[in-house]
Scaffold this motif. Structure first.
Motif, PDB file in Angstrom:
ATOM      1  N   PRO A  75      52.670 -22.774 -29.432  1.00 23.52           N
ATOM      2  CA  PRO A  75      51.289 -22.985 -28.634  1.00 23.52           C
ATOM      3  C   PRO A  75      49.993 -22.879 -29.401  1.00 23.52           C
ATOM      4  O   PRO A  75      49.071 -23.462 -29.185  1.00 23.52           O
ATOM      5  CB  PRO A  75      51.654 -22.548 -27.347  1.00 23.52           C
ATOM      6  CG  PRO A  75      52.933 -22.178 -27.377  1.00 23.52           C
ATOM      7  CD  PRO A  75      53.344 -21.773 -28.601  1.00 23.52           C
ATOM      8  N   GLU A 121      51.016 -24.307 -17.994  1.00 26.56           N
ATOM      9  CA  GLU A 121      51.450 -25.330 -18.693  1.00 26.56           C
ATOM     10  C   GLU A 121      51.247 -26.466 -17.758  1.00 26.56           C
ATOM     11  O   GLU A 121      51.529 -26.451 -16.432  1.00 26.56           O
ATOM     12  CB  GLU A 121      52.771 -25.418 -19.198  1.00 26.56           C
ATOM     13  CG  GLU A 121      53.172 -26.671 -19.908  1.00 26.56           C
ATOM     14  CD  GLU A 121      54.420 -26.572 -20.688  1.00 26.56           C
ATOM     15  OE1 GLU A 121      55.380 -25.416 -20.462  1.00 26.56           O
ATOM     16  OE2 GLU A 121      54.677 -27.185 -21.744  1.00 26.56           O
ATOM     17  N   ASP A 147      51.308 -31.046 -17.178  1.00 29.87           N
ATOM     18  CA  ASP A 147      51.604 -32.281 -17.885  1.00 29.87           C
ATOM     19  C   ASP A 147      50.771 -33.425 -17.216  1.00 29.87           C
ATOM     20  O   ASP A 147      50.752 -33.719 -16.114  1.00 29.87           O
ATOM     21  CB  ASP A 147      53.010 -32.573 -18.085  1.00 29.87           C
ATOM     22  CG  ASP A 147      53.689 -31.660 -19.143  1.00 29.87           C
ATOM     23  OD1 ASP A 147      53.161 -31.697 -20.258  1.00 29.87           O
ATOM     24  OD2 ASP A 147      54.880 -31.214 -18.662  1.00 29.87           O
ATOM     25  N   TYR A 199      55.478 -17.825 -22.721  1.00 33.54           N
ATOM     26  CA  TYR A 199      54.978 -18.317 -23.699  1.00 33.54           C
ATOM     27  C   TYR A 199      56.081 -18.806 -24.763  1.00 33.54           C
ATOM     28  O   TYR A 199      56.693 -17.992 -25.121  1.00 33.54           O
ATOM     29  CB  TYR A 199      54.147 -17.305 -24.526  1.00 33.54           C
ATOM     30  CG  TYR A 199      53.300 -17.750 -25.557  1.00 33.54           C
ATOM     31  CD1 TYR A 199      52.073 -18.297 -25.805  1.00 33.54           C
ATOM     32  CD2 TYR A 199      53.960 -17.686 -27.089  1.00 33.54           C
ATOM     33  CE1 TYR A 199      51.543 -18.510 -26.818  1.00 33.54           C
ATOM     34  CE2 TYR A 199      53.147 -17.961 -28.138  1.00 33.54           C
ATOM     35  CZ  TYR A 199      52.155 -18.461 -28.017  1.00 33.54           C
ATOM     36  OH  TYR A 199      51.391 -18.868 -29.073  1.00 33.54           O
ATOM     37  N   ILE A 214      56.506 -25.335 -28.211  1.00 34.13           N
ATOM     38  CA  ILE A 214      56.544 -26.648 -27.628  1.00 34.13           C
ATOM     39  C   ILE A 214      57.028 -27.701 -28.332  1.00 34.13           C
ATOM     40  O   ILE A 214      56.922 -27.822 -29.508  1.00 34.13           O
ATOM     41  CB  ILE A 214      54.700 -26.997 -27.270  1.00 34.13           C
ATOM     42  CG1 ILE A 214      53.937 -26.004 -26.579  1.00 34.13           C
ATOM     43  CG2 ILE A 214      54.611 -28.424 -26.925  1.00 34.13           C
ATOM     44  CD1 ILE A 214      52.437 -26.198 -26.674  1.00 34.13           C
ATOM     45  N   LYS A 226      49.221 -32.728 -22.743  1.00 35.40           N
ATOM     46  CA  LYS A 226      49.524 -31.626 -22.226  1.00 35.40           C
ATOM     47  C   LYS A 226      48.192 -30.600 -22.224  1.00 35.40           C
ATOM     48  O   LYS A 226      47.403 -30.308 -22.885  1.00 35.40           O
ATOM     49  CB  LYS A 226      50.449 -30.912 -22.989  1.00 35.40           C
ATOM     50  CG  LYS A 226      51.760 -30.980 -22.842  1.00 35.40           C
ATOM     51  CD  LYS A 226      52.806 -30.048 -23.708  1.00 35.40           C
ATOM     52  CE  LYS A 226      54.082 -30.617 -23.606  1.00 35.40           C
ATOM     53  NZ  LYS A 226      54.812 -30.108 -22.078  1.00 35.40           N
ATOM     54  N   ILE A 235      47.130 -26.743 -21.716  1.00 32.11           N
ATOM     55  CA  ILE A 235      47.704 -25.210 -21.536  1.00 32.11           C
ATOM     56  C   ILE A 235      46.632 -24.434 -21.746  1.00 32.11           C
ATOM     57  O   ILE A 235      45.807 -24.814 -22.236  1.00 32.11           O
ATOM     58  CB  ILE A 235      48.864 -25.146 -23.041  1.00 32.11           C
ATOM     59  CG1 ILE A 235      50.005 -26.041 -22.903  1.00 32.11           C
ATOM     60  CG2 ILE A 235      49.196 -23.897 -23.289  1.00 32.11           C
ATOM     61  CD1 ILE A 235      51.011 -26.148 -24.095  1.00 32.11           C
TER      62      ILE A 235
END
Lengths: 352, 352
Positions: A58, B35, B37, B51, B54, B157, B159
């Motif tokens: 990430p 996270e 979406d 964590y 991706i 995404k 994050i």
């Protein structure tokens, strides 16, 4: 000639799921891709692997700092089954010019070319043969190394993926000459095919689409008086019988289709002027009837005729001519690309 | 108050591997991340998850068109174990301002804030307490939807990842005032925290580093006569007893540290001028001795004093003062951030 490239083939080809007679642009992807990693200070050996998701930390810098560049190319198959590329070395060189500006390590040219040739060998069946179709090739490099410090990554990925594709645009293209937003700065990265150059165009383009246009004509960021690019393409304007396009600069992409058109047009005794082009000159030409054509030029769309433009609230229509430079030059260039005619320029490269 | 956020905890905490007394900036990452979406036209419910890498389609638009934005924030823990944020709503609002310019769908503010609070609850043990350390927070949004068409993605995404961090810069910072390269265009995306703005700075910064500087001072792309930003920070210049910084614009980031410094300095009766600042004025002030300080301001480094600058081949040293605005303001702002003093501005937000 070709360095040995390791090939790992997919066990599940998707080719039978694809309707090759009804292809959109860049939305279905071939079975394999070329993958090459930069780590420990150098590019590792490229491999052809199944087209599959990429797994990234990430904190990979691509997500945070936009460190990425790409190219656009096409492969064609002629009537004899030969596989053809168009000026591919120019793409390799430009990718590395872009990479340098984005502080990305440059790719060895043979990694790119040998890798691409091997990829096309493996996925040869994915090259469409229908008129107007081709295998769109997307080489790209991005920062895969992780960290939140705003500095270049220490790891990168170079990938070539391909997509059997139909036409980029469908229907007529009307454009809006931009007065407020801009694409690139003097001393910036506009001449590079850097990812961030494209994302910045989306919002102004959406605004233009809401007003009934399909694309934006970018003007210089300082005065908005000079025409620079058309969406993600270079732009040509025909006034009377002269074809005009702006000079490349640190703001404008050195398009391979653009320079091919200039050379092709000159070889056909079309008068070409490469010089700064004022919006005012185009508007004046539209008003007095000397504006004959405008078109965008780029790998994806080859040549994309513009049917009209908006500027400061006024709309201008381009005349509907019988024989246009756009259609003549597009036919010449695609005939060369697809080996329907001789290639006096040495642009075509047969890879199989 | 907090919407219920689903939490999936890691089974393998890495916290015992971290040397909290010796932290670099943004290079070790906490156990969890938020996270969220965007698909089917809306942001789905955010989740706190381990964590972890991706997985993305090679045609995900982040790789090709740089469609990404981010924020930088910090969490602090005070002597009583309270967890504190600094003006977090300003980060949420700015993230959405950036997203709009990059044609990325905006995040609901409560998804961001409730998600962040839950994440900090789960990873509370990762917030360092050593002086000068903090939990650096990196919210980011990128285009995960696939396709080679140069247009906005249909999936994204969002994050939030965090990294226990020490100082951003170590040692003195000498800067080079840029005469050729530039960071942003009028009408461009310079005011947004867009990934591509940062990648474009790496190469010119590398060139400056090779010449013995640590950072670049960006000037306007048209004339290079006006000072704009310092590396990835806003810049302040003290001439005599007046603190000067350029106005925000579509080229300059509306920094949260920047505006806090302006407010703080004014509340301390320091004369602040927000106006265009010419390089020539700074050089003249350096020559006649009225240039007292220059410093960068941003979340990562808070305030980063500049010890000298280069311009057109000449080098200028800043005086070594006993009591600087930089150290006074940095102490004031970090004391407020870490709850060592009252917060008359309402900037601090206690989340636990």
């Amino acid at each position: 000639m070709i360095n040995e490239i390791e090939v790992i083939k997919t066990k599940n080809s998707k080719i039978n799921e694809v309707d090759f007679s009804n292809l959109k642009f860049g939305s279905v992807f071939s079975d394999h891709m070329l993958e090459c990693d930069f780590k420990d200070g150098k590019w590792q050996a490229p491999k052809v692997v199944p087209y599959a998701p990429i797994s990234l930390d990430p904190a990979a810098k691509i997500f945070h700092y936009g460190q990425s560049v790409f190219e656009g190319m096409k492969a064609y198959k002629d009537a004899d089954g030969n596989v053809l590329l168009f000026r591919p070395i120019d793409n390799v060189k430009r990718l590395n010019i872009s990479s340098k500006r984005l502080a990305i390590p440059e790719i060895p040219e043979n990694y790119f070319m040998d890798g691409l040739k091997t990829l096309l060998e493996v996925d040869e069946a994915w090259i469409p043969t229908q008129d107007g179709s081709s295998l769109y090739i997307r080489p790209f490099v991005f920062a895969s190394g992780a960290g939140f410090h705003a500095s270049p990554a220490n790891e990168y990925k170079f990938i070539i993926a391909t997509a059997p594709s139909g036409a980029y645009f469908s229907g007529e293209v009307r454009v809006l000459i931009e007065e407020k937003y801009s694409r690139s700065a003097n001393g910036g990265v506009g001449y590079a095919k850097a990812g961030g150059n494209y994302a910045g165009q989306f919002y102004p383009t959406q605004l233009a689409i809401e007003k009934g246009y399909q694309q934006v004509i970018w003007t210089d960021d300082n005065t908005h008086e000079y025409i620079e690019e058309a969406g993600a393409m270079n732009i040509f304007v025909r006034i009377n019988d002269t074809l005009i396009t702006g000079p490349t600069s640190d703001r404008i992409l050195d398009g391979i289709t653009r320079k091919s058109i200039i050379e092709l047009a000159e070889s056909e005794n079309i008068n070409v002027e490469v010089r700064p082009l004022k919006v005012a000159e185009v508007v004046e030409a539209a008003k007095n009837g000397s504006l004959k054509e405008m078109f965008g030029a780029g790998t994806a769309a080859v040549i994309s005729p513009i049917s009209g433009f908006g500027y400061k609230g006024d709309d201008f229509e381009l005349p509907k001519l019988e024989d246009t430079y756009a259609s003549f030059l597009k036919k010449r260039i695609t005939d060369i690309q697809t080996n329907k005619v001789e290639d006096p320029f040495g642009w075509r490269l047969q890879v199989k």
